[in-house]
Design a protein around this motif. Structure first.
Motif, PDB file in Angstrom:
ATOM      1  N   GLU A  49       7.656  10.776  80.909  1.00 42.36           N
ATOM      2  CA  GLU A  49       6.651  10.056  80.089  1.00 42.36           C
ATOM      3  C   GLU A  49       6.941   8.803  79.942  1.00 42.36           C
ATOM      4  O   GLU A  49       5.990   7.740  80.293  1.00 42.36           O
ATOM      5  CB  GLU A  49       6.626  10.659  78.870  1.00 42.36           C
ATOM      6  CG  GLU A  49       5.737   9.943  77.631  1.00 42.36           C
ATOM      7  CD  GLU A  49       4.399  10.056  78.096  1.00 42.36           C
ATOM      8  OE1 GLU A  49       3.699   9.297  77.475  1.00 42.36           O
ATOM      9  OE2 GLU A  49       4.120  11.021  78.575  1.00 42.36           O
ATOM     10  N   SER A  62       4.566   5.634  81.560  1.00 42.94           N
ATOM     11  CA  SER A  62       3.791   4.571  80.614  1.00 42.94           C
ATOM     12  C   SER A  62       4.596   3.211  80.771  1.00 42.94           C
ATOM     13  O   SER A  62       4.131   2.251  80.587  1.00 42.94           O
ATOM     14  CB  SER A  62       4.226   5.052  79.274  1.00 42.94           C
ATOM     15  OG  SER A  62       5.586   5.218  78.876  1.00 42.94           O
ATOM     16  N   LYS A  76      10.606  14.004  78.717  1.00 49.64           N
ATOM     17  CA  LYS A  76      10.888  12.411  78.037  1.00 49.64           C
ATOM     18  C   LYS A  76      11.138  11.510  79.008  1.00 49.64           C
ATOM     19  O   LYS A  76      10.437  10.452  78.724  1.00 49.64           O
ATOM     20  CB  LYS A  76      11.680  12.432  77.040  1.00 49.64           C
ATOM     21  CG  LYS A  76      12.099  11.288  76.139  1.00 49.64           C
ATOM     22  CD  LYS A  76      13.291  11.618  75.276  1.00 49.64           C
ATOM     23  CE  LYS A  76      13.391  10.157  74.506  1.00 49.64           C
ATOM     24  NZ  LYS A  76      14.552  10.667  73.537  1.00 49.64           N
ATOM     25  N   ASP A 114      -2.719   8.569  74.538  1.00 53.46           N
ATOM     26  CA  ASP A 114      -1.696   7.613  75.190  1.00 53.46           C
ATOM     27  C   ASP A 114      -0.764   8.283  75.766  1.00 53.46           C
ATOM     28  O   ASP A 114       0.291   7.544  76.211  1.00 53.46           O
ATOM     29  CB  ASP A 114      -1.552   6.410  74.353  1.00 53.46           C
ATOM     30  CG  ASP A 114      -0.783   7.037  73.034  1.00 53.46           C
ATOM     31  OD1 ASP A 114      -0.603   8.064  72.852  1.00 53.46           O
ATOM     32  OD2 ASP A 114      -0.292   5.862  72.150  1.00 53.46           O
ATOM     33  N   SER A 115      -0.419   9.520  75.727  1.00 58.32           N
ATOM     34  CA  SER A 115       0.783  10.019  76.020  1.00 58.32           C
ATOM     35  C   SER A 115       0.674  11.587  76.474  1.00 58.32           C
ATOM     36  O   SER A 115      -0.238  12.417  75.648  1.00 58.32           O
ATOM     37  CB  SER A 115       1.845   9.880  74.978  1.00 58.32           C
ATOM     38  OG  SER A 115       3.033  10.666  75.042  1.00 58.32           O
ATOM     39  N   GLN A 116       1.252  12.169  77.502  1.00 58.67           N
ATOM     40  CA  GLN A 116       1.328  13.508  77.758  1.00 58.67           C
ATOM     41  C   GLN A 116       2.133  14.391  76.715  1.00 58.67           C
ATOM     42  O   GLN A 116       1.827  15.599  76.678  1.00 58.67           O
ATOM     43  CB  GLN A 116       1.787  13.570  79.248  1.00 58.67           C
ATOM     44  CG  GLN A 116       2.076  15.117  79.841  1.00 58.67           C
ATOM     45  CD  GLN A 116       0.563  15.321  80.209  1.00 58.67           C
ATOM     46  OE1 GLN A 116      -0.172  14.620  80.921  1.00 58.67           O
ATOM     47  NE2 GLN A 116       0.004  16.486  79.809  1.00 58.67           N
ATOM     48  N   LYS A 142       3.092   0.020  72.609  1.00 58.96           N
ATOM     49  CA  LYS A 142       2.518   0.571  71.862  1.00 58.96           C
ATOM     50  C   LYS A 142       1.458  -0.137  70.766  1.00 58.96           C
ATOM     51  O   LYS A 142       0.944   0.318  69.855  1.00 58.96           O
ATOM     52  CB  LYS A 142       3.386   1.792  70.956  1.00 58.96           C
ATOM     53  CG  LYS A 142       4.006   2.934  71.773  1.00 58.96           C
ATOM     54  CD  LYS A 142       5.155   3.594  70.832  1.00 58.96           C
ATOM     55  CE  LYS A 142       5.590   4.763  71.658  1.00 58.96           C
ATOM     56  NZ  LYS A 142       6.212   4.658  72.509  1.00 58.96           N
ATOM     57  N   LEU A 181      -5.613  10.425  79.893  1.00 51.18           N
ATOM     58  CA  LEU A 181      -4.676   9.532  79.349  1.00 51.18           C
ATOM     59  C   LEU A 181      -4.690   8.025  79.775  1.00 51.18           C
ATOM     60  O   LEU A 181      -4.857   7.564  80.714  1.00 51.18           O
ATOM     61  CB  LEU A 181      -3.149  10.100  80.022  1.00 51.18           C
ATOM     62  CG  LEU A 181      -2.694  11.654  79.705  1.00 51.18           C
ATOM     63  CD1 LEU A 181      -1.564  11.915  80.698  1.00 51.18           C
ATOM     64  CD2 LEU A 181      -2.567  11.843  78.269  1.00 51.18           C
ATOM     65  N   GLN A 236      -2.150   5.099  79.386  1.00 47.21           N
ATOM     66  CA  GLN A 236      -1.159   5.078  79.211  1.00 47.21           C
ATOM     67  C   GLN A 236      -0.546   3.589  79.223  1.00 47.21           C
ATOM     68  O   GLN A 236      -0.949   3.042  80.350  1.00 47.21           O
ATOM     69  CB  GLN A 236      -0.114   5.732  80.303  1.00 47.21           C
ATOM     70  CG  GLN A 236      -0.127   7.376  79.908  1.00 47.21           C
ATOM     71  CD  GLN A 236       0.471   8.292  80.839  1.00 47.21           C
ATOM     72  OE1 GLN A 236       0.241   8.156  81.975  1.00 47.21           O
ATOM     73  NE2 GLN A 236       1.504   9.058  80.258  1.00 47.21           N
ATOM     74  N   TYR A 266      -0.706   6.916  69.286  1.00 52.02           N
ATOM     75  CA  TYR A 266       0.533   6.875  68.581  1.00 52.02           C
ATOM     76  C   TYR A 266       0.161   6.273  67.280  1.00 52.02           C
ATOM     77  O   TYR A 266      -0.402   5.004  67.200  1.00 52.02           O
ATOM     78  CB  TYR A 266       1.556   6.143  69.346  1.00 52.02           C
ATOM     79  CG  TYR A 266       2.961   5.849  68.950  1.00 52.02           C
ATOM     80  CD1 TYR A 266       3.662   6.968  68.942  1.00 52.02           C
ATOM     81  CD2 TYR A 266       3.082   4.823  68.228  1.00 52.02           C
ATOM     82  CE1 TYR A 266       5.277   6.858  68.399  1.00 52.02           C
ATOM     83  CE2 TYR A 266       4.589   4.797  67.750  1.00 52.02           C
ATOM     84  CZ  TYR A 266       5.358   5.674  67.608  1.00 52.02           C
ATOM     85  OH  TYR A 266       6.726   5.491  67.259  1.00 52.02           O
ATOM     86  N   SER A 285       1.748  13.823  73.511  1.00 49.11           N
ATOM     87  CA  SER A 285       1.030  13.741  72.271  1.00 49.11           C
ATOM     88  C   SER A 285       0.903  15.261  71.784  1.00 49.11           C
ATOM     89  O   SER A 285       0.528  15.965  72.642  1.00 49.11           O
ATOM     90  CB  SER A 285      -0.278  13.012  72.361  1.00 49.11           C
ATOM     91  OG  SER A 285      -1.194  13.145  71.433  1.00 49.11           O
TER      92      SER A 285
END
Length: 265
Positions: A23, A27, A20, A205-207, A226, A220, A222, A180, A209
């Protein structure tokens, strides 16, 4: 090795909590460049200890060492400052400059080796299905149209008429856009394609996801915010690079300006 490469290299070995933090760093590195570890922990709703543990897990001695590396990395990008937008005197131009800044920042962090592999897979595929739900549908629609013009083997997945992925085998490729908040339908199709033994390409857009685990290749894109509007220009720019590389690879660069197909030349 900078913070970005260290995070990417160690990401799969991190715990869920540390992922977390990783990520968030990938981003939104500005958060780490500006604020102390305690503030970052508050924003991410984790403990300060976890932020420090993350730094150590990817090879830094502590948070300050990570922060200095992030700051140096961001400075090397030479981003356009928000102050410069205010002096342009044209809000439309301001927005385009912000889009340009986002594209530059994202392009410096895209894994272009993965992009090259995706190009190779698409060129060699027997048949390609492109999937995108909700706001991702526009990306899927545009990409499938141009890709089919180049390869003549691509179709857009139509939720209103299609009933899943039927083809079996690695020579059949499924490209899925999943942003997302990650539509459940896209995840189910990815799972089905994986079960069929298809080559699954995920653009997300996210590892973190939930669709990532089903991809043979995951590209990705990123971006710190959002916002759908901010993701659009970046996504289309990256898709454009994929399509241009495909056109070059198959000897169809004349496709870029096919004047012979139009009345006005």
């Amino acid at each position: 090795m900078n913070y970005y490469k260290r995070t990417k290299e160690n990401f799969d070995n991190l715990t869920t909590g540390l992922k977390k933090v990783g990520e968030a760093l990938l981003s939104n590195p500005v958060l780490f460049a500006i604020y102390p570890a305690k503030k970052v922990a508050e924003v991410l709703d984790v403990s300060e200890t976890m932020v420090i543990r993350f730094c150590q897990a990817i090879g830094f001695n502590g948070y300050r060492e990570l922060q200095i590396d992030v700051q140096h990395s961001l400075l090397s990008l030479n981003p356009i400052s928000d102050d410069s937008f205010e002096n342009l005197g044209n809000t439309f131009e301001n927005i385009m400059n912000i889009d340009a800044q986002n594209i530059l920042q994202v392009s410096s962090n895209v894994d272009w080796e993965i992009a090259e592999k995706i190009v190779d897979e698409l060129v060699s595929a027997k048949e390609i299905k492109v999937v995108g739900y909700y706001h991702s549908f526009s990306y899927a629609h545009w990409f499938s149209f141009i890709l089919n013009t180049l390869l003549d083997n691509t179709s857009l997945y139509r939720p209103e008429t299609d009933t899943g992925i039927k083809r079996k085998g690695k020579e059949y490729c499924v490209v899925i856009f999943s942003y997302y908040r990650y539509a459940l339908e896209s995840i189910r199709i990815a799972e089905e394609a994986k079960t069929n033994g298809n080559t699954v390409i995920i653009i997300t857009d996210s590892q973190l996801s939930p669709i990532v685990d089903y991809g043979d290749y995951v590209l990705l894109i990123q971006i710190s915010r959002k916002s759908i509007l901010e993701k659009g220009p970046v996504t289309f720019s990256i898709l454009n690079t994929l399509l241009l590389h495909i056109a070059k690879k198959i000897g169809k660069m004349d496709f870029i300006n096919p004047t012979n197909k139009y009345y006005i030349k």
